[in-house]
Design a protein around this motif. Structure first.
Motif, PDB file in Angstrom:
ATOM      1  N   ALA A 188      37.097 -11.541 -33.419  1.00 59.86           N
ATOM      2  CA  ALA A 188      38.321 -10.760 -33.624  1.00 59.86           C
ATOM      3  C   ALA A 188      39.529 -11.435 -32.979  1.00 59.86           C
ATOM      4  O   ALA A 188      40.590 -11.558 -33.598  1.00 59.86           O
ATOM      5  N   TRP A 189      39.370 -11.884 -31.736  1.00 61.87           N
ATOM      6  CA  TRP A 189      40.513 -12.437 -31.018  1.00 61.87           C
ATOM      7  C   TRP A 189      40.802 -13.881 -31.390  1.00 61.87           C
ATOM      8  O   TRP A 189      41.913 -14.377 -31.138  1.00 61.87           O
ATOM      9  N   ASP A 190      39.842 -14.557 -32.018  1.00 60.08           N
ATOM     10  CA  ASP A 190      40.129 -15.903 -32.527  1.00 60.08           C
ATOM     11  C   ASP A 190      41.228 -15.872 -33.580  1.00 60.08           C
ATOM     12  O   ASP A 190      41.878 -16.890 -33.833  1.00 60.08           O
ATOM     13  N   ARG A 191      41.442 -14.713 -34.184  1.00 58.73           N
ATOM     14  CA  ARG A 191      42.508 -14.570 -35.187  1.00 58.73           C
ATOM     15  C   ARG A 191      43.882 -14.447 -34.543  1.00 58.73           C
ATOM     16  O   ARG A 191      44.898 -14.419 -35.247  1.00 58.73           O
ATOM     17  N   GLU A 192      43.904 -14.336 -33.205  1.00 60.65           N
ATOM     18  CA  GLU A 192      45.159 -14.251 -32.451  1.00 60.65           C
ATOM     19  C   GLU A 192      45.216 -15.447 -31.501  1.00 60.65           C
ATOM     20  O   GLU A 192      44.902 -15.337 -30.312  1.00 60.65           O
ATOM     21  N   PRO A 193      45.593 -16.628 -31.997  1.00 61.76           N
ATOM     22  CA  PRO A 193      45.506 -17.851 -31.191  1.00 61.76           C
ATOM     23  C   PRO A 193      46.363 -17.842 -29.933  1.00 61.76           C
ATOM     24  O   PRO A 193      46.093 -18.614 -29.003  1.00 61.76           O
ATOM     25  N   ALA A 194      47.361 -16.992 -29.870  1.00 63.31           N
ATOM     26  CA  ALA A 194      48.215 -16.947 -28.681  1.00 63.31           C
ATOM     27  C   ALA A 194      47.585 -16.135 -27.542  1.00 63.31           C
ATOM     28  O   ALA A 194      48.095 -16.138 -26.425  1.00 63.31           O
ATOM     29  N   VAL A 195      46.489 -15.450 -27.841  1.00 61.26           N
ATOM     30  CA  VAL A 195      45.834 -14.606 -26.847  1.00 61.26           C
ATOM     31  C   VAL A 195      44.828 -15.427 -26.047  1.00 61.26           C
ATOM     32  O   VAL A 195      43.953 -16.091 -26.615  1.00 61.26           O
ATOM     33  N   ARG A 196      44.938 -15.376 -24.744  1.00 61.42           N
ATOM     34  CA  ARG A 196      43.994 -16.063 -23.857  1.00 61.42           C
ATOM     35  C   ARG A 196      42.706 -15.257 -23.739  1.00 61.42           C
ATOM     36  O   ARG A 196      42.752 -14.059 -23.461  1.00 61.42           O
ATOM     37  N   GLN A 197      41.572 -15.897 -23.971  1.00 56.41           N
ATOM     38  CA  GLN A 197      40.273 -15.238 -23.882  1.00 56.41           C
ATOM     39  C   GLN A 197      39.559 -15.651 -22.596  1.00 56.41           C
ATOM     40  O   GLN A 197      39.425 -16.843 -22.311  1.00 56.41           O
ATOM     41  N   ILE A 198      39.108 -14.640 -21.841  1.00 57.47           N
ATOM     42  CA  ILE A 198      38.329 -14.875 -20.625  1.00 57.47           C
ATOM     43  C   ILE A 198      36.972 -14.208 -20.807  1.00 57.47           C
ATOM     44  O   ILE A 198      36.907 -13.019 -21.128  1.00 57.47           O
ATOM     45  N   GLU A 199      35.911 -14.955 -20.634  1.00 56.49           N
ATOM     46  CA  GLU A 199      34.565 -14.393 -20.722  1.00 56.49           C
ATOM     47  C   GLU A 199      33.934 -14.397 -19.335  1.00 56.49           C
ATOM     48  O   GLU A 199      34.081 -15.363 -18.577  1.00 56.49           O
ATOM     49  N   ALA A 200      33.232 -13.313 -19.001  1.00 56.56           N
ATOM     50  CA  ALA A 200      32.620 -13.195 -17.682  1.00 56.56           C
ATOM     51  C   ALA A 200      31.297 -12.444 -17.784  1.00 56.56           C
ATOM     52  O   ALA A 200      31.039 -11.731 -18.760  1.00 56.56           O
ATOM     53  N   ASP A 201      30.474 -12.580 -16.770  1.00 62.23           N
ATOM     54  CA  ASP A 201      29.167 -11.928 -16.736  1.00 62.23           C
ATOM     55  C   ASP A 201      29.336 -10.474 -16.304  1.00 62.23           C
ATOM     56  O   ASP A 201      29.028 -10.092 -15.166  1.00 62.23           O
ATOM     57  N   LEU A 202      29.836  -9.644 -17.231  1.00 64.15           N
ATOM     58  CA  LEU A 202      30.141  -8.252 -16.952  1.00 64.15           C
ATOM     59  C   LEU A 202      29.603  -7.363 -18.074  1.00 64.15           C
ATOM     60  O   LEU A 202      29.520  -7.790 -19.221  1.00 64.15           O
ATOM     61  N   PRO A 203      29.268  -6.098 -17.765  1.00 63.42           N
ATOM     62  CA  PRO A 203      28.851  -5.145 -18.795  1.00 63.42           C
ATOM     63  C   PRO A 203      30.060  -4.510 -19.476  1.00 63.42           C
ATOM     64  O   PRO A 203      31.216  -4.844 -19.153  1.00 63.42           O
ATOM     65  N   HIS A 204      29.809  -3.583 -20.387  1.00 62.21           N
ATOM     66  CA  HIS A 204      30.918  -2.951 -21.101  1.00 62.21           C
ATOM     67  C   HIS A 204      31.868  -2.238 -20.141  1.00 62.21           C
ATOM     68  O   HIS A 204      33.088  -2.331 -20.283  1.00 62.21           O
ATOM     69  N   TYR A 205      31.306  -1.499 -19.171  1.00 63.20           N
ATOM     70  CA  TYR A 205      32.146  -0.918 -18.117  1.00 63.20           C
ATOM     71  C   TYR A 205      32.191  -1.921 -16.969  1.00 63.20           C
ATOM     72  O   TYR A 205      31.247  -2.027 -16.194  1.00 63.20           O
ATOM     73  N   PRO A 206      33.281  -2.680 -16.850  1.00 70.10           N
ATOM     74  CA  PRO A 206      33.302  -3.780 -15.891  1.00 70.10           C
ATOM     75  C   PRO A 206      33.996  -3.457 -14.572  1.00 70.10           C
ATOM     76  O   PRO A 206      34.028  -4.294 -13.667  1.00 70.10           O
ATOM     77  N   PHE A 207      34.541  -2.264 -14.435  1.00 70.43           N
ATOM     78  CA  PHE A 207      35.478  -2.007 -13.341  1.00 70.43           C
ATOM     79  C   PHE A 207      34.823  -1.749 -11.990  1.00 70.43           C
ATOM     80  O   PHE A 207      35.506  -1.707 -10.970  1.00 70.43           O
ATOM     81  N   ALA A 208      33.497  -1.593 -11.967  1.00 71.33           N
ATOM     82  CA  ALA A 208      32.818  -1.326 -10.704  1.00 71.33           C
ATOM     83  C   ALA A 208      32.950  -2.483  -9.721  1.00 71.33           C
ATOM     84  O   ALA A 208      32.862  -2.270  -8.504  1.00 71.33           O
ATOM     85  N   VAL A 209      33.149  -3.689 -10.218  1.00 68.84           N
ATOM     86  CA  VAL A 209      33.195  -4.852  -9.331  1.00 68.84           C
ATOM     87  C   VAL A 209      34.599  -5.132  -8.808  1.00 68.84           C
ATOM     88  O   VAL A 209      34.797  -6.077  -8.031  1.00 68.84           O
ATOM     89  N   PHE A 210      35.566  -4.324  -9.215  1.00 67.53           N
ATOM     90  CA  PHE A 210      36.949  -4.531  -8.777  1.00 67.53           C
ATOM     91  C   PHE A 210      37.385  -3.415  -7.833  1.00 67.53           C
ATOM     92  O   PHE A 210      36.901  -2.285  -7.908  1.00 67.53           O
ATOM     93  N   ASP A 211      38.320  -3.753  -6.949  1.00 65.61           N
ATOM     94  CA  ASP A 211      38.873  -2.773  -6.012  1.00 65.61           C
ATOM     95  C   ASP A 211      40.275  -2.312  -6.392  1.00 65.61           C
ATOM     96  O   ASP A 211      40.715  -1.245  -5.970  1.00 65.61           O
ATOM     97  N   ASN A 212      40.983  -3.121  -7.152  1.00 67.26           N
ATOM     98  CA  ASN A 212      42.360  -2.778  -7.502  1.00 67.26           C
ATOM     99  C   ASN A 212      42.739  -3.438  -8.823  1.00 67.26           C
ATOM    100  O   ASN A 212      42.029  -4.320  -9.328  1.00 67.26           O
ATOM    101  N   TYR A 213      43.870  -3.000  -9.360  1.00 65.45           N
ATOM    102  CA  TYR A 213      44.310  -3.514 -10.658  1.00 65.45           C
ATOM    103  C   TYR A 213      44.787  -4.955 -10.573  1.00 65.45           C
ATOM    104  O   TYR A 213      44.664  -5.714 -11.544  1.00 65.45           O
ATOM    105  N   ARG A 214      45.322  -5.350  -9.446  1.00 67.69           N
ATOM    106  CA  ARG A 214      45.779  -6.727  -9.289  1.00 67.69           C
ATOM    107  C   ARG A 214      44.615  -7.696  -9.494  1.00 67.69           C
ATOM    108  O   ARG A 214      44.768  -8.734 -10.146  1.00 67.69           O
TER     109      ARG A 214
END
Length: 222
Positions: A188-214
Motif C-alpha cells: 500500500a505505501w509503496d504507492r506513496e514514494p514520498a512516505v518513509r517506511q520504517i519496519e520493526a519487530d512489533l505487534p499490531h498494538y506496538p505502544f507498550a514498548v514506548f513511554d511517550n509520544y516523542r
C-alpha cells in the motif's frame, strides 16, 4: 466520531486517531510532554475536525494514526499539512485483498463478532505475553455492541469511498502485525514514494514498548 481533548494550555497539538473498537485508554500511559492531545475514536458516525479553530489556536499540529485510524485520519485530514504525520500499522485502503485486511477476514470478523472473537482478536493484536498483559491492564470502556456497530459503519465507509488522499510522511510497520499484514502495508505505501517506511519487530498494538509520544515519532526501527 468521538473526541477527547487533553489540554496543557499549549500552542502545540497532537491529534491521535485510534484503531477500530478502541478508545483513548490504550494511549493513557504515554507522556504527552508540553502539548495538547486530541484523541479521536469510535468512527460509527463519520466525523470532521474544526480545522479553522485548530489552525487559529495551535502553532504546530502533529498527527498519529493507528490501524483503522489511518483510514479515518485520511478521510478527515486529506489536504491538511502537519508538522509531522505518522501512520502506524494501517493503510488508507483498510479492507483490500492486496493493500489491507482481506475481505474474507474482515467479513468473518464482522459476522461472528462475539466475546470469544473479541478475546481472540485482542490476542492476535498483542501477539506476545508481555504486550497482552500490558493491554489487559488498560481496559477499554467500549462495549461489544458499540464495537460491532462501529465495524459495520467502517465496512460501509471503506466500501463506499475512494481511498483518501495521503496526509502522512512516515509509516511504522510492525513485522509481527497479525491484523494488517506487513506485506499488504508495504504494498500500500509503496504507492506513496514520498512516505518513509520504517519496519520493526512489533505487534499490531506496538505502544507498550514506548513511554511517550516523542519516542514514537523518533523511532527508527531499532
Amino acid at each position: 466520531m468521538r473526541t477527547i481533548l487533553q489540554t496543557a494550555n499549549s500552542t502545540e497539538l497532537l491529534i491521535i486517531f485510534a484503531g477500530w473498537g478502541m478508545d483513548e485508554t490504550v494511549f493513557g500511559h504515554l507522556a504527552a510532554g508540553n502539548q495538547d492531545v486530541l484523541y479521536c475514536f469510535d468512527y460509527t458516525e463519520p466525523g470532521e475536525l474544526a480545522w479553522p479553530d485548530l489552525a487559529a489556536k495551535y502553532r504546530r499540529i502533529s498527527l498519529l494514526a493507528w490501524s483503522f485510524g489511518v483510514f479515518a485520519a485520511g478521510c478527515c485530514c486529506a489536504g491538511r499539512s502537519f508538522e509531522r504525520a505518522l501512520a502506524v500499522n494501517g493503510t488508507l485502503t483498510p479492507v483490500d485483498d492486496r493493500f489491507g485486511i482481506t475481505e474474507a477476514v474482515f467479513q468473518a470478523t464482522l459476522e461472528n463478532w462475539s466475546e470469544t472473537v473479541r478475546h481472540k482478536f485482542f490476542r492476535r493484536m498483542n501477539d506476545d505475553q508481555m504486550t497482552n498483559r500490558f493491554f489487559s491492564a488498560h481496559p477499554l470502556r467500549r462495549t461489544l455492541e458499540s464495537q460491532r456497530l462501529e465495524l459495520e459503519s467502517l465496512a460501509a465507509q471503506a466500501a463506499g469511498s475512494r481511498s483518501p488522499a495521503n496526509c502522512f510522511d512516515t509509516v511504522l510497520i510492525g513485522r509481527r502485525d497479525r491484523i494488517f499484514p506487513p506485506r499488504a502495508q508495504h504494498c500500500a505505501w509503496d504507492r506513496e514514494p514520498a512516505v518513509r517506511q520504517i519496519e520493526a519487530d512489533l505487534p499490531h498494538y506496538p505502544f507498550a514498548v514506548f513511554d511517550n509520544y516523542r519516542e514514537i515519532f523518533h523511532f527508527d526501527g531499532n
